[in-house]
Design a protein around this motif. Structure first.
Motif, PDB file in Angstrom:
ATOM      1  N   ALA A  24      50.226  55.108 -29.544  1.00 45.83           N
ATOM      2  CA  ALA A  24      49.051  54.718 -28.771  1.00 45.83           C
ATOM      3  C   ALA A  24      49.376  54.774 -27.288  1.00 45.83           C
ATOM      4  O   ALA A  24      48.573  55.218 -26.475  1.00 45.83           O
ATOM      5  N   VAL A  25      50.573  54.335 -26.967  1.00 48.18           N
ATOM      6  CA  VAL A  25      50.987  54.353 -25.572  1.00 48.18           C
ATOM      7  C   VAL A  25      50.988  55.769 -25.045  1.00 48.18           C
ATOM      8  O   VAL A  25      50.426  56.070 -23.995  1.00 48.18           O
ATOM      9  N   GLY A  28      47.567  56.999 -24.548  1.00 47.74           N
ATOM     10  CA  GLY A  28      46.942  56.342 -23.412  1.00 47.74           C
ATOM     11  C   GLY A  28      47.449  56.930 -22.119  1.00 47.74           C
ATOM     12  O   GLY A  28      46.687  57.225 -21.216  1.00 47.74           O
ATOM     13  N   GLU A  29      48.749  57.143 -22.084  1.00 44.92           N
ATOM     14  CA  GLU A  29      49.307  57.617 -20.822  1.00 44.92           C
ATOM     15  C   GLU A  29      48.872  59.033 -20.539  1.00 44.92           C
ATOM     16  O   GLU A  29      48.598  59.383 -19.410  1.00 44.92           O
ATOM     17  N   ASP A  32      45.167  58.785 -19.262  1.00 48.30           N
ATOM     18  CA  ASP A  32      44.677  57.994 -18.144  1.00 48.30           C
ATOM     19  C   ASP A  32      45.579  57.882 -16.931  1.00 48.30           C
ATOM     20  O   ASP A  32      45.121  57.490 -15.875  1.00 48.30           O
ATOM     21  N   SER A  33      46.848  58.173 -17.135  1.00 48.11           N
ATOM     22  CA  SER A  33      47.710  57.868 -16.001  1.00 48.11           C
ATOM     23  C   SER A  33      47.390  58.803 -14.845  1.00 48.11           C
ATOM     24  O   SER A  33      47.027  59.964 -15.036  1.00 48.11           O
ATOM     25  N   GLU A 246      38.888  59.776  -5.938  1.00 47.90           N
ATOM     26  CA  GLU A 246      38.957  58.377  -6.321  1.00 47.90           C
ATOM     27  C   GLU A 246      40.220  58.099  -7.134  1.00 47.90           C
ATOM     28  O   GLU A 246      40.613  58.882  -7.984  1.00 47.90           O
ATOM     29  N   ILE A 265      51.390  49.730  -8.726  1.00 47.34           N
ATOM     30  CA  ILE A 265      50.920  49.393 -10.061  1.00 47.34           C
ATOM     31  C   ILE A 265      50.240  48.050  -9.917  1.00 47.34           C
ATOM     32  O   ILE A 265      50.902  47.033  -9.720  1.00 47.34           O
ATOM     33  N   GLN A 266      48.924  48.071  -9.972  1.00 46.66           N
ATOM     34  CA  GLN A 266      48.181  46.858  -9.688  1.00 46.66           C
ATOM     35  C   GLN A 266      48.578  45.730 -10.613  1.00 46.66           C
ATOM     36  O   GLN A 266      48.832  45.931 -11.796  1.00 46.66           O
TER      37      GLN A 266
ATOM     38  N   THR C  88      41.050  44.915 -11.020  1.00 46.50           N
ATOM     39  CA  THR C  88      41.856  45.945 -10.381  1.00 46.50           C
ATOM     40  C   THR C  88      41.108  47.262 -10.248  1.00 46.50           C
ATOM     41  O   THR C  88      41.561  48.154  -9.562  1.00 46.50           O
ATOM     42  N   ALA C  94      44.293  52.707 -19.659  1.00 51.43           N
ATOM     43  CA  ALA C  94      45.585  52.984 -19.026  1.00 51.43           C
ATOM     44  C   ALA C  94      46.393  51.697 -18.896  1.00 51.43           C
ATOM     45  O   ALA C  94      47.600  51.679 -19.128  1.00 51.43           O
ATOM     46  N   ALA C  97      47.816  50.719 -22.243  1.00 50.97           N
ATOM     47  CA  ALA C  97      48.924  51.587 -22.616  1.00 50.97           C
ATOM     48  C   ALA C  97      50.186  51.207 -21.850  1.00 50.97           C
ATOM     49  O   ALA C  97      51.256  51.054 -22.421  1.00 50.97           O
TER      50      ALA C  97
END
Lengths: 592, 301, 315
Positions: A24-25, A28-29, A32-33, A246, A265-266, C88, C94, C97
């Motif tokens: 999943a990670v 996700g990465e 979206d990263s 954006e 990294i917020q 945020t 993201a 993850a």
């Protein structure tokens, strides 16, 4: 049998879950990263005159040309390190400037790393971390606007300001900050930030020459330089920011400050490297590493454990422990810039009677409460709504702690304890008030609890309601605790006006009046300031307004919250600014 | 399993009860085990403290005195005062009340759901059983504290919301066990006989099956209450549970964090209170479990 | 078999739909206006103007009726877009993850630590039943399962980070930073596992085949290592799933105290700031993983054990 199956099943679930998570990670990465490699633009190490003047010279006094004492921007001198040219980033994303081992990296623990880096989306993080700069910044002593990226501001007429810009300023991407760039930056701010557009009320921006712009406003804005000091109005390379798109603001290198963001990294961390091409001089640090440590206690412990060199925003109690530590000290600028107040609800029957309002005010020992939420001896209680530095009003004072008088006033208003239950009542109805507040600011629940006990002493039954802050808009409370910056734009009137729903000079960004207090007298006083540019005169008007606020008990100010830093003694040239806007400048260093 | 009910002293109709002296002997055995006895003492004193707190001569746990903040222990304040000048001892004792009430309410809520779901699901079977067990399977794999956290986040902080949240997710494991027992009982000869003699489902469930799940419920509850206390205190510690000025141990611990180094006892005391309460219930639960049918031990795992 | 898998797969979206709908509804009735929360977050200490609130409501799609909002959210979620955090303004997917890795690292470390200590302690305790070692282990297990991990965490920080300066107090990234949170988190599962292993070793040691092994003249060492241990550890491994769930719950608190950037810290922050998209995304994310894990397990068990092919699993 049953048990065994269950165990096998559990075992398998564990295995599958362990496998599923990383998958999943990975997905996700991939989706979206943001684009990898967030390295900044390379910068030449301009080992220039290291004794560059600080970026905050003479004060702006409006109504006369505002001139910066000639701060000599460091001209790029002999390049010390063989870094590549400071222009556009190469496709290869070169690493940070050849890190010279001699320069240490400072580690700072802060509460929030929440808001995005792009100033138009708030701007707090970029301003606090020394990454963004404005045309003006607020003075550390009286919050008047000082030239920063601007050199001087002149009000040609009530609607027109001419602003001369500092030369030799470059964005982190190497582009030169000139009049066209500033114009584009302000236009981008207005386009993307509605609140800023409303506050500034700009009509047009004209470029006179490379270093001068002329701003015309739709209505008089005598406090325009102060408004231009707002974090959302920081100067950015608009073209680069828009081109990056954006979410990629960091890659654009669109800011001008002494530190260049490299990774954000917020809610976790924000890394930066020194901007060796900075107009104010070469920062002594290699960079600053910000860690988000939302819990105040963890922040203090991290400082004591040596995990961080600076803890931003520690508690008065924590400051005592830190001062007792041989290697650490607490630092504060000594001016509270956020007011902690209670709104008084004029729309609910309980406090609509002025006698009851006064009784409540006299029954609460605000000085003791201030001792709980602000450092001892801060004297903040006497300052009423605004810190002395912004508006000193010796003639105006808040009511003291007079419980006996409070009981008398309640009796005058017809409230007596007729049923002997310890609480006063009138016509069979007990006097009961609700004290609201939200939990994010630690002061507010403490205040509510303390006031609850004090009101009970004079026979007023109080209920505490700690809730979502926006409940302040619902008619569910009589007093509501509030934490608010009161040095906005460095203007006393704006910071009174926003509490009573009257705009200071028609700008009044987001003015509001949650207590529904209305007074023609107060509105008259505040609107009389609309075209007054003189600071002294504005302060006098502010004091008249505060007098009305105090005599009508329009709201109950409690204390000013100080910004306290915990600092390791190895940190050098750290000069805390009282406002919550500037944590680090280009001079801060770290001894090894 | 069929003996369970007798062993916890519930008299069942139509089945011969085991002789009185033997039952008493078992309870004595329970108390002879030092761990269980300690557990019982802890739990009883906790219950007593919680019960009598409001009528005790202790200081008002919410009475604030800002001039008496963070005082060390003295004859006037046995365990000193907290950051608002409130009596720490009084807050600890009243905290027992808040904690126990919240834990008990959570337990009642989750047990009610669990018994209803377990009994009906196990007795009737069929698609409702399949569907319910699906939900149970799903929820069982969720970390209950995290689910409770999400619920509390949606409903807003507060002790009531937390106990609703915890109760709403805690029942699943028990529902599964009660269903298992019900399934077993349903096949017993006496149930078949009762059915043959024309007893209604309602009567069979209430008169024959329900009494048999009492024992397991007691054991499960006593084993669980420790976890529930830890969970509620944990959520309060995170700021989602009890709100000021309610004296609650998790919230007290959280309030004391700024004074971790200057007044460590303010953290240690509520921490110790939580520890002793959980320890007491765990010890008692272990003792009760050992006393009862070992099959419960397997099911409770 | 095929039909079974199809049936299970068919119910999967239904369950997911149910969970997401419930979580969506729950969060929609929660107090506070998200538009104002966003504005307040962007500009702390300033009050948003009504015009800005209206604009933000439109931007967030909150002006549409609730069912329409849900359909919009669901269709985006299916495409991997779970919306953006109010706080945020980062994509929720993201964030989830990113945050998964630290949480997995921490829980696995804690579980490993728990197993490494619990297995020998449990065996020792069972073999020396009634002895001093047994008593100490049992006491430690009792204490461990009743101690609140947060109180322990503070003790560890004060001692090892502040007083002795051996280890960092907070943060994530280095091995040193992992030591204290892993210890604090492992205490409860360690106690649980120790008790479990002790019980099952005792159980196994009483079995017939062990007696046979002893009768054959095998050394006690051999008996325990070769015969008892393997069978005794099965229940412990079987219970790992439940313990992992407890660990994830405990991680919420430990991550908060140690500023560990995992899922727990994320969800606590989101719950406190009413960052609904994050809470919602998190619940759905967890549901998906749990559902898939359940399904895969059932299928795997069916393949492995022919007896299960014709009956329901997991009863």
């Amino acid at each position: 049998m049953e048990g065994e199956q269950e165990m096998l099943r559990r075992m398998a679930i564990t295995l599958v879950a362990a496998l599923a998570l990383p998958v999943a990670v990975a997905c996700g990465e991939r989706d979206d990263s943001p684009p990898a490699a967030a390295t900044p633009a390379p910068v030449t190490a301009a080992a220039a005159a290291s004794t560059a003047a600080p970026p905050t010279p003479a004060a702006v006094t409006t109504s006369a040309p505002v001139t910066a004492a000639a701060t000599t921007p460091p001209t790029a001198a002999a390049t010390a390190s063989p870094s590549p040219s400071p222009t556009a980033r190469t496709a290869e994303q070169p690493a940070a400037p050849a890190a010279d081992a001699a320069r240490p990296t400072l580690k700072a623990g802060v509460i929030w790393l929440d808001s995005p880096l792009d100033p138009v989306q708030g701007g707090w993080v970029a301003s606090q971390s020394g990454m963004s700069e404005n045309l003006f910044r607020l003075s550390p002593t009286n919050f008047s606007p000082l030239p920063w990226l601007a050199m001087e501001a002149t009000d040609v007429d009530p609607l027109t300001w001419r602003i001369k810009l500092r030369s030799g300023v470059k964005f982190h991407n190497g582009a030169v900050m000139d009049a066209e760039a500033v114009k584009a930056s302000l236009e981008r701010t207005i386009r993307l930030s509605e609140a800023s557009a409303e506050a500034l009320g700009l009509d047009s921006i004209a470029v006179n020459d490379e270093q001068t712009i002329t701003i015309t406003t739709m209505e008089p804005r005598p406090t325009l330089p102060g408004l231009l000091a707002g974090p959302a109005v920081a100067i950015t390379d608009a073209a680069a920011a828009d081109a990056a798109g954006e979410g990629n603001f960091l890659q654009a290198g669109a800011l001008t400050g002494p530190y260049i963001p490299t990774e954000y990294i917020q809610k976790e961390r924000l890394s930066s490297v020194a901007n060796d091409d900075y107009w104010g001089g070469v920062p002594p640090l290699a960079g600053i590493e910000h860690l988000a440590i939302p819990d105040i206690n963890s922040r203090e412990l991290a400082l004591q454990a040596g995990d961080i060199d600076v803890a931003v925003n520690i508690s008065p109690e924590g400051a005592q422990t830190i001062d007792a530590h041989p290697d650490l000290a607490s630092r504060t600028a000594g001016i509270g810039t956020a007011a902690v107040i209670w709104w008084v609800n004029f729309e609910r029957p309980a406090l609509s009677d002025p006698l009851v309002r006064q009784a409540v005010s006299l029954a609460i020992d605000r000085e003791s409460i201030a001792g709980l939420i602000a450092p001892a001896g801060s004297g903040s209680f006497a300052e009423l709504l605004l810190p002395d530095a912004l508006a000193s009003c010796p003639g105006v004072s808040a009511p003291g702690y007079e419980p006996a008088q409070a009981r008398d006033l309640l009796a005058q208003a017809g409230y007596v304890d007729s049923d002997d239950d310890g609480f006063v009542d009138k016509d069979g109805e007990p006097l009961e008030i609700v004290i609201g507040g939200y939990p994010e600011r630690f002061q507010l629940p403490i205040m509510a609890e303390a006031a609850q006990a004090m009101l009970a002493d004079v026979g007023i039954k109080a209920k505490v309601l700690i809730t979502e802050w926006s409940v302040v808009k619902e008619p569910a409370w009589d007093l509501f605790g509030w934490y608010n910056n009161v040095v906005e734009a460095g203007d006393p009137i704006q910071n009174i006006g926003k509490f009573v729903g009257v705009s200071a000079d028609a700008s009044g960004s987001g003015a509001n009046n949650y207590g529904h207090f209305h007074s023609a007298e107060l509105e008259g006083i505040i609107s009389s300031a609309a075209e007054v540019a003189d600071t002294q005169q504005r302060q006098e008007i502010a004091c008249r307004a505060l007098d009305v606020v105090a005599s009508e008990t329009a709201l109950l100010p409690v204390a000013h919250a100080y910004l306290i830093y915990g600092v390791n003694e190895r940190v050098t040239d750290f000069d805390p600014h009282p406002a919550n806007l500037y944590f680090f400048d280009h001079r801060i260093g770290l001894r090894s | 399993m069929t003996m369970t009910a007798e062993r916890v002293g519930v008299r069942l109709p139509r089945r011969p009860a085991i002789a009185e002296p033997r039952r008493r002997g078992r309870w004595h055995a329970l108390l002879r085990e030092p761990g269980t006895a300690l557990g019982l003492i802890l739990v009883v004193s906790l219950l007593l403290a919680g019960l009598v707190a409001p009528w005790s001569p202790l200081a008002d746990p919410t009475e604030i005195n800002l001039r008496e903040r963070l005082r060390s222990p003295s004859p006037e304040h046995l365990l000193g005062t907290d950051h608002m000048g409130r009596d720490t001892f009084s807050r600890l004792v009243h905290g027992a009340r808040a904690t126990l009430l919240a834990a008990a309410a959570t337990l009642v809520l989750s047990m009610t759901i669990a018994v209803t779901v377990g009994l009906l699901s196990g007795y009737y079977g069929g698609w409702p059983d399949t569907a319910l067990m699906w939900v149970v399977d799903l929820l069982l794999a969720f970390p209950s504290l995290i689910l409770a956290l999400a619920v509390a986040g949606a409903l807003g902080p507060g002790l009531l919301n937390v106990l609703l949240a915890v109760g709403a997710v805690w029942w699943v494991g028990h529902a599964r066990i009660i269903r298992g027992i019900t399934l077993g009982e349903r096949e017993m000869a006496y149930v078949t006989a009762a059915r043959a003699s024309g007893a209604s489902d309602r009567r069979i469930i209430l008169r024959h099956i329900a009494p048999n799940i009492l024992g397991p419920i007691v054991v499960l509850a006593s084993l669980d209450i420790g976890w529930i206390i830890l969970g509620i205190a944990g959520l309060s510690f995170l700021g989602l549970g009890a709100q000021p000025p309610t004296p609650e141990w998790g919230a007290m611990l959280s309030d004391a964090r700024p004074h971790l180094q200057t007044a460590p006892h303010l953290i240690l005391l509520p921490g110790a209170a939580i520890f002793l309460a959980v320890l007491g219930f765990n010890l008692l639960g272990d003792g009760l479990r050992d006393l009862l049918d070992p099959r419960i031990r397997r099911l409770a795992r | 078999m095929g039909a079974y898998v199809v049936r299970r797969l068919a119910t999967l979206p239904l369950l997911l739909l149910g969970i997401s709908a419930v979580s969506f509804a729950l969060l929609s009735v929660a107090p506070g206006d998200p538009a104002e929360i966003v504005l307040h977050q962007r500009n702390p200490g300033q009050m948003p103007s009504p015009a800005a609130v209206t604009a933000m409501r439109a931007e967030l799609g909150l002006d549409a009726p609730l069912p329409a909002q849900y359909v919009r959210w669901m269709s985006r979620a299916l495409a991997g877009d779970m919306g953006r955090s109010y706080v945020t303004e980062q994509p929720v997917a993201a964030q989830l993850a990113r945050r998964t890795v630290p949480t997995v690292v921490l829980t696995v470390a804690a579980l490993g630590l728990a197993l490494v200590l619990a297995v020998p302690m449990g065996i020792l305790s069972a073999r020396r039943r009634g002895g001093a070692g047994d008593a100490i282990v049992r006491l430690a297990a009792l204490v461990g399962s009743a101690a609140p991990s947060y109180a322990l965490a503070f003790g560890l920080i004060i001692l090892f980070a502040v007083k002795l300066s051996w280890l960092p107090a907070v943060g994530y990234g280095s091995a040193a930073q992992m030591v204290l949170p892993a210890i604090a988190l492992s205490l409860a599962p360690m106690a649980q596992l120790t008790r479990l292993i002790r019980a099952s070793v005792l159980d196994v040691l009483g079995q017939d085949y062990i007696r046979t092994a002893r009768a054959k003249g095998l050394s006690e060492q051999m008996v325990v290592m070769k015969h008892a241990l393997r069978n005794a550890l099965l229940p412990a491994i079987g219970a790992t799933g439940v313990i992992l769930a407890h660990l994830l719950g405990g991680a919420v608190i430990i991550e908060t105290i140690f500023t560990w950037p995992g899922l727990g810290q994320l969800i606590v922050g989101a719950a406190l700031t009413r960052d609904y998209p994050v809470v919602q995304g998190f619940v759905t994310y967890l549901a998906v993983i749990v559902l898939l894990a359940n399904l895969a397990t059932d299928i795997a068990l069916r393949v492995a054990d022919p007896r299960l092919r014709y009956e329901r699993v997991g009863v």
